[in-house]
Design a protein around this motif. Sequence first.
Motif, PDB file in Angstrom:
ATOM      1  N   THR A 108      43.659  39.920  39.603  1.00 22.24           N
ATOM      2  CA  THR A 108      43.542  38.546  40.056  1.00 22.24           C
ATOM      3  C   THR A 108      42.482  38.488  41.150  1.00 22.24           C
ATOM      4  O   THR A 108      42.562  39.218  42.126  1.00 22.24           O
TER       5      THR A 108
ATOM      6  N   ASP B 147      46.442  35.011  34.841  1.00 16.65           N
ATOM      7  CA  ASP B 147      45.078  35.437  35.140  1.00 16.65           C
ATOM      8  C   ASP B 147      44.120  34.634  34.276  1.00 16.65           C
ATOM      9  O   ASP B 147      43.918  34.928  33.105  1.00 16.65           O
TER      10      ASP B 147
ATOM     11  N   SER C 171      52.169  38.937  39.041  1.00 22.11           N
ATOM     12  CA  SER C 171      51.933  38.087  37.876  1.00 22.11           C
ATOM     13  C   SER C 171      53.145  38.089  36.960  1.00 22.11           C
ATOM     14  O   SER C 171      53.503  37.070  36.375  1.00 22.11           O
TER      15      SER C 171
HETATM   16 MG   LIG Z   1      48.238  39.893  38.920  1.00 23.03          MG
END
Ligand SMILES: [Mg+2]
Lengths: 419, 304
Positions: free
Chosen positions: A73, A62, A22
């Motif tokens: 996630t 997210d 992320s």
């Molecule tokens: Mg992530």
Amino acid sequence: MSATNMDLLRFATAGSVDDGKSTLIGRLLLDSKSIFEDQLEAVEATSEAKGYDYTDLALLTDGLRSEREQGITIDVAYRYFATPNRKFIIADTPGHVQYTRNMVTGASTADLGLVLVDARQGLTEQSRRHAVILSLLRVPHLVLAVNKMDLVDFDQQVYENIYREFTQFATKLNVPDLEVIPISALQGDNVVTRSENMPWYSGPTLMHHLEHVHVASDRDLIDARFPVQYVIRPKSDEFHDYRGYAGQVAGGVLKPGDEVVVLPSGMTSKIARIDLFDKEITEAFPPMSVTVHLEDDVDVSRGDMIARVKNAPAPSQDIDAMICWMTTTPLQPRQKLAIKHTTRTGRALVKDIQYRLDVNTLHRDQATNELGVNEIGRVTLRTTVPLLCDPYSKNRTTGSFILIDEATGVTVGAGMING
Amino acid sequence: MTQTHSDYRLSQLDQLEAESIHIFREVAAEFEKPVLMFSGGKDSIVMMRLAEKAFYPAKIPFPVLQVDTGYDFPEVLATRDNWVDRLGVKLIVASVEQAIKDGIVVDDGKTSRNRLQIGTLLNAIEENGFTAAFGGGRRDEEKARAKERVYSHRDEFGQWDPKMQRPELWSLYNGRIHEGEHMRIFPISNWTELDIWDYIGREGIEIPSIYFSHQRRVFQRDGMLLSESEHNPLRDGEVAEERTVRFRTVGDLTLTGCVESTASTIPEIIEEVAVARVTERGATRGDDRFSEAAMEDRKKEGYF
Ligand SMILES: [Mg+2]
Ligand SMILES: Nc1nc2c(ncn2[C@@H]2O[C@H](COP(=O)(O)OP(=O)(O)O)[C@@H](O)[C@H]2O)c(=O)[nH]1
């Protein structure tokens, strides 16, 4: 800047929890100026409220409440960014083994797979599994991003070891194009700008690679395949005799004058004309959505396929495929399911489960007679209608299908045809 | 005949168009009663254009549904009528006012028209027996949308369950539903705001004039510039003045803010969008600003 002439790269990211996926996506979006102030402000505020001492870029991706609450996630999220020459669609997929199906989903349309590893940990069972899944899904380009290089003092040896181990493992897979890039997602090294901390690395930065990887040649331009989606018959005086077969080209190049066969009937004709909206075009190729006209008045309907007379798939009701099972009730022999392949729908009977593939070791477990959720195995099916299919290795469109539970209507399996 | 692409490459915009047309045809082939939700905004206009192309020279084989909040911009309604006339499609208007009168939704004076649209829309879908409803949602708009499928399943109550989404692989869409359920279809999921503008520019299609720079009497409320209107009485301390503005999204005029802008052509708008630092919804949509999960919550209830 205009998107009119840009091309498109779809890529799927994979990695274990906390490998920095992320953060990396957040960094790509931030450095390509695809993040807006209000989005960044919201994320900064949340990070502060949670007492973090840095802005958690992961919060940008997210999206669901439960994901933010659990800090992981769960589902595939799609992200978009563009550089002057290319637009990128990211399928951000979850890494846990219990979300393998979501990774398969994200990888199904990807041109490139991006697997992250934490430099401190090296290759894990999960990194191998992700590479296996990407290769099963025939994602033509693979990038291994060795992340968190800042935490190993940007040590070349760490990178080299991971590089060697991974390339060795990759020889067992089908990976046509591999790049291994040392990065720091958090600090930005080799993501968009070349790292000054790793002068020993001479390869491309991640962004440079994403921008330049050649994807046009990944499509099959030889074997013409046109699954008929919809028959266009305007009920108007002006277009009284108009009869066009609408669909999206799945392979090869179609041209007016081509001798074609309509499957499964086997009737032959010639392409009279190809329309793209209100214009006639000289050729159609994947992934164009066009309307094809035939010279003869043959019977053609949804679910049929138009192919070249001397190069057509053999209709088959016996299907040998790798299946990723996606629901908690296991897949078992004798089970009946609905099947959707290109524009054709029918029913399928599970004849045999040949083996379950251990996606960590590539071991084939032949003793099994069922596939559990998130498991992948080789299965034999018998279908009620003949499928007009190619091996998945040749064509990802005509080689793939989904299985649907007839009672619940839910998609429960994804299939890739062998051959 | 037009020579297409001798190097067998499609620009990303052509790829997006091809993908969307594929989705329209798939739905028309597999669903008994689809409908296109048309707001008159730029996204739904692009949907109309794609539907036009998908079935040409036949007419679009499904009707168009508009939820009329009673607070719509007149310019938007005018554009809607032009599109509907040109394409010869059937227009169904579901009116929030009527739904209030019929007791289908309750106007408590606090709930926005935007929110009352949900009940009005679900009622229209149920009454007409629609099994699939095309929406112009894009995944780049908002975090909850980024996770939504192209075919998004709704139960008998019109609700979306983000934890129970069906896997969606390749371009193989699963349109199975049970009696009383319906599917929301998002054919422009993969388009970004910039793609929408590029496409409108390339196709040269009509959009409501309020997207372009114009003079308007506006006032400040909650950090937004709102249009002066009989539906939007000024509160204490608010003063309206004439400014040069344009709208980035169109919706309920009591909630949709405008931005100061001199962009009066599509290329000027594209330039403005390309350097914009705030999302279109963040900038100008009162309905999305209440909480981080505002959209997710409305979607679960059955919002577009
Ligand atoms: Mg992530
Ligand atoms: N030092 C360092 N930390 C990183 C790097 N990339 C990610 N992290 C941190 O690793 C943790 C997990 O990152 P996240 O992006 O949430 O990982 P994900 O689970 O793969 O999405 C966070 O605390 C990040 O700040 C990196 O390159 N260097």
